[in-house]
Design an enzyme around this catalytic site. Structure first.
Site, PDB file in Angstrom:
ATOM      1  N   ASP A   1      -7.333  -5.856   3.993  1.00 44.55           N
ATOM      2  CA  ASP A   1      -6.639  -4.567   4.075  1.00 44.55           C
ATOM      3  C   ASP A   1      -6.756  -3.992   5.479  1.00 44.55           C
ATOM      4  OD1 ASP A   1      -5.510  -2.100   3.549  1.00 44.55           O
ATOM      5  OD2 ASP A   1      -7.108  -1.405   2.222  1.00 44.55           O
TER       6      ASP A   1
ATOM      7  N   MET B   1     -11.662   5.512  -1.097  1.00 47.98           N
ATOM      8  CA  MET B   1     -12.386   5.830   0.140  1.00 47.98           C
ATOM      9  C   MET B   1     -12.962   7.224  -0.073  1.00 47.98           C
ATOM     10  SD  MET B   1      -9.644   4.113   2.700  1.00 47.98           S
ATOM     11  CE  MET B   1      -8.426   4.064   1.402  1.00 47.98           C
TER      12      MET B   1
ATOM     13  N   HIS C   1      -1.161  -1.179  -4.349  1.00 48.10           N
ATOM     14  CA  HIS C   1      -2.445  -0.774  -3.756  1.00 48.10           C
ATOM     15  C   HIS C   1      -2.398   0.740  -3.524  1.00 48.10           C
ATOM     16  CE1 HIS C   1      -6.125  -1.514  -1.393  1.00 48.10           C
ATOM     17  NE2 HIS C   1      -5.648  -0.638  -0.520  1.00 48.10           N
TER      18      HIS C   1
ATOM     19  N   MET D   1      -8.285   8.969  -0.585  1.00 48.20           N
ATOM     20  CA  MET D   1      -9.182   9.384   0.511  1.00 48.20           C
ATOM     21  C   MET D   1      -9.631  10.811   0.292  1.00 48.20           C
ATOM     22  SD  MET D   1      -7.006   8.022   3.721  1.00 48.20           S
ATOM     23  CE  MET D   1      -6.395   6.341   3.808  1.00 48.20           C
TER      24      MET D   1
ATOM     25  N   HIS E   1      -8.092   1.795  -4.348  1.00 51.87           N
ATOM     26  CA  HIS E   1      -9.068   1.631  -3.269  1.00 51.87           C
ATOM     27  C   HIS E   1      -9.616   3.024  -2.983  1.00 51.87           C
ATOM     28  CE1 HIS E   1      -9.608   0.613   1.331  1.00 51.87           C
ATOM     29  NE2 HIS E   1     -10.757   0.804   0.720  1.00 51.87           N
TER      30      HIS E   1
ATOM     31  N   ASP F   1      -4.433   4.028  -2.200  1.00 52.55           N
ATOM     32  CA  ASP F   1      -5.554   4.471  -1.369  1.00 52.55           C
ATOM     33  C   ASP F   1      -5.889   5.932  -1.636  1.00 52.55           C
ATOM     34  OD1 ASP F   1      -6.061   2.168   0.504  1.00 52.55           O
ATOM     35  OD2 ASP F   1      -3.920   2.473   0.870  1.00 52.55           O
TER      36      ASP F   1
ATOM     37  N   SER G   1       0.842  -1.199   0.000  1.00 49.39           N
ATOM     38  CA  SER G   1       0.000   0.000   0.000  1.00 49.39           C
ATOM     39  C   SER G   1       0.875   1.245   0.000  1.00 49.39           C
ATOM     40  CB  SER G   1      -0.907   0.003   1.232  1.00 49.39           C
ATOM     41  OG  SER G   1      -1.545   1.253   1.326  1.00 49.39           O
TER      42      SER G   1
ATOM     43  N   MET H   1     -12.198  -4.887   4.868  1.00 52.26           N
ATOM     44  CA  MET H   1     -11.369  -4.017   5.713  1.00 52.26           C
ATOM     45  C   MET H   1     -11.240  -4.642   7.093  1.00 52.26           C
ATOM     46  SD  MET H   1     -10.563  -0.941   4.067  1.00 52.26           S
ATOM     47  CE  MET H   1      -9.562  -0.634   5.460  1.00 52.26           C
TER      48      MET H   1
HETATM   49  C1  DX5 Z   1      -6.425   2.225   5.288  1.00 50.98           C
HETATM   50  C2  DX5 Z   1      -5.988   1.820   3.903  1.00 50.98           C
HETATM   51  C3  DX5 Z   1      -4.931   0.796   3.887  1.00 50.98           C
HETATM   52  C4  DX5 Z   1      -3.660   1.176   4.607  1.00 50.98           C
HETATM   53  C5  DX5 Z   1      -3.193  -0.072   5.283  1.00 50.98           C
HETATM   54  O1  DX5 Z   1      -7.637   2.865   5.240  1.00 50.98           O
HETATM   55  O2  DX5 Z   1      -7.070   1.333   3.145  1.00 50.98           O
HETATM   56  O3  DX5 Z   1      -4.658   0.326   2.581  1.00 50.98           O
HETATM   57  O4  DX5 Z   1      -2.636   1.677   3.783  1.00 50.98           O
HETATM   58  O5  DX5 Z   1      -2.135   0.226   6.094  1.00 50.98           O
HETATM   59  P1  DX5 Z   1      -1.546  -0.822   7.125  1.00 50.98           P
HETATM   60  O6  DX5 Z   1      -1.099  -2.015   6.331  1.00 50.98           O
HETATM   61  O7  DX5 Z   1      -0.414  -0.054   7.747  1.00 50.98           O
HETATM   62  O8  DX5 Z   1      -2.636  -1.148   8.090  1.00 50.98           O
HETATM   63 ZN    ZN Z   2      -6.543   0.325   1.178  1.00 54.93          ZN
END
Ligand code: DX5
Ligand code: ZN
Length: 225
Positions: free
Chosen positions: A174, A67, A32, A36, A65, A34, A7, A136
């Site tokens: 994740d 969010m 991956h 947000m 991903h 993310d 990630s 999640m």
């Molecule tokens: C959190 C993200 C994850 C995050 C995971 O909302 O969706 O992908 O990067 O991080 P770790 O592996 O540190 O929990």
């Molecule tokens: Zn993620």
């Protein structure tokens, strides 16, 4: 098929290109990413310009991903930036089925994500449409949180349904994945393993090798497609 999915959220953004290069050199295939929006989750990460610029340098599979509230608004933008897969949150969509169909129409893989409080039964009607379900195992929004062990039952429940129905849907896990929790998620039935803080702290290549070591045992046993 098992995949390790580093990630990018936990990368050192001052050395992003260099760190992605390390991932590629270890043979990691999936990145991956993310996104947000500060609305669906409290934090804001990064968006199209960053993805577009790393796309120019990387051949990895871009696993987005989102969010983001009402992600349907941005599907075409993210496809244009180079997404190979887009996963949206069931809780964030006005019409999740239509959103998934839009992603598929764009010619890429589609996934649906659920937060720890959302039941698997809420998304089972989508299993014929999606390529992947993201379970999640922390509340979305930040890296470096602790794996919520209650969520392993949801992975198990979903794996049972997928096997029973003979579907080819990947289960991505994740949140809070590290050397201790990795075997737990694998045992429950996950086959795409996202890890952020674990992979990016210390020796990136060595950490990826550790994840692979655990995955191999399951791969050899042929637990999933
Ligand atoms: C959190 C993200 C994850 C995050 C995971 O909302 O969706 O992908 O990067 O991080 P770790 O592996 O540190 O929990
Ligand atoms: Zn993620």
């Amino acid at each position: 098929m098992y995949q390790v999915c580093p990630s990018m959220l936990s990368a050192d953004f001052n050395r992003l290109g260099e760190q992605i290069q390390i991932l590629e050199n270890t043979g990691a295939e999936v990145l991956h990413i993310d996104v947000m929006d500060g609305d669906f989750v409290p934090s804001i990460s990064f968006g199209m310009p960053v993805i577009r610029s790393i796309r120019k340098e990387s051949k990895m599979f871009f696993d987005l991903h989102l969010m983001v509230m009402e992600p349907e608004r941005y599907i075409q933008d993210f496809v244009d930036c180079g997404a190979d897969s887009i996963t949206v949150h069931a809780e964030a969509c006005e019409d999740v089925l239509r959103t998934i169909q839009r992603i598929k129409e764009a010619g890429i893989r589609a996934g649906v994500a659920i937060k720890p409080a959302t039941a698997v039964s809420d998304i089972t009607y989508l299993l014929d449409e999606v390529d992947m379900v993201l379970i999640m195992t922390v509340n979305p929004g930040f890296g470096g949180q602790k794996y919520m062990h209650d969520c392993s039952d949801k992975i198990r429940e979903l794996r049972e349904i997928i096997s029973r129905e003979g579907l080819s849907v990947d289960i991505e896990v994740d949140g809070g994945i590290n050397e201790e929790t990795l075997p737990v998620a694998l045992e429950a039935g996950a086959n795409w393993l996202v890890a952020g803080s674990y992979i990016f702290s210390g020796d990136i290549a060595g950490n990826i090798q550790n994840v692979r070591y655990h995955m191999q045992r399951y791969e050899e046993a042929g637990v999933t497609a």
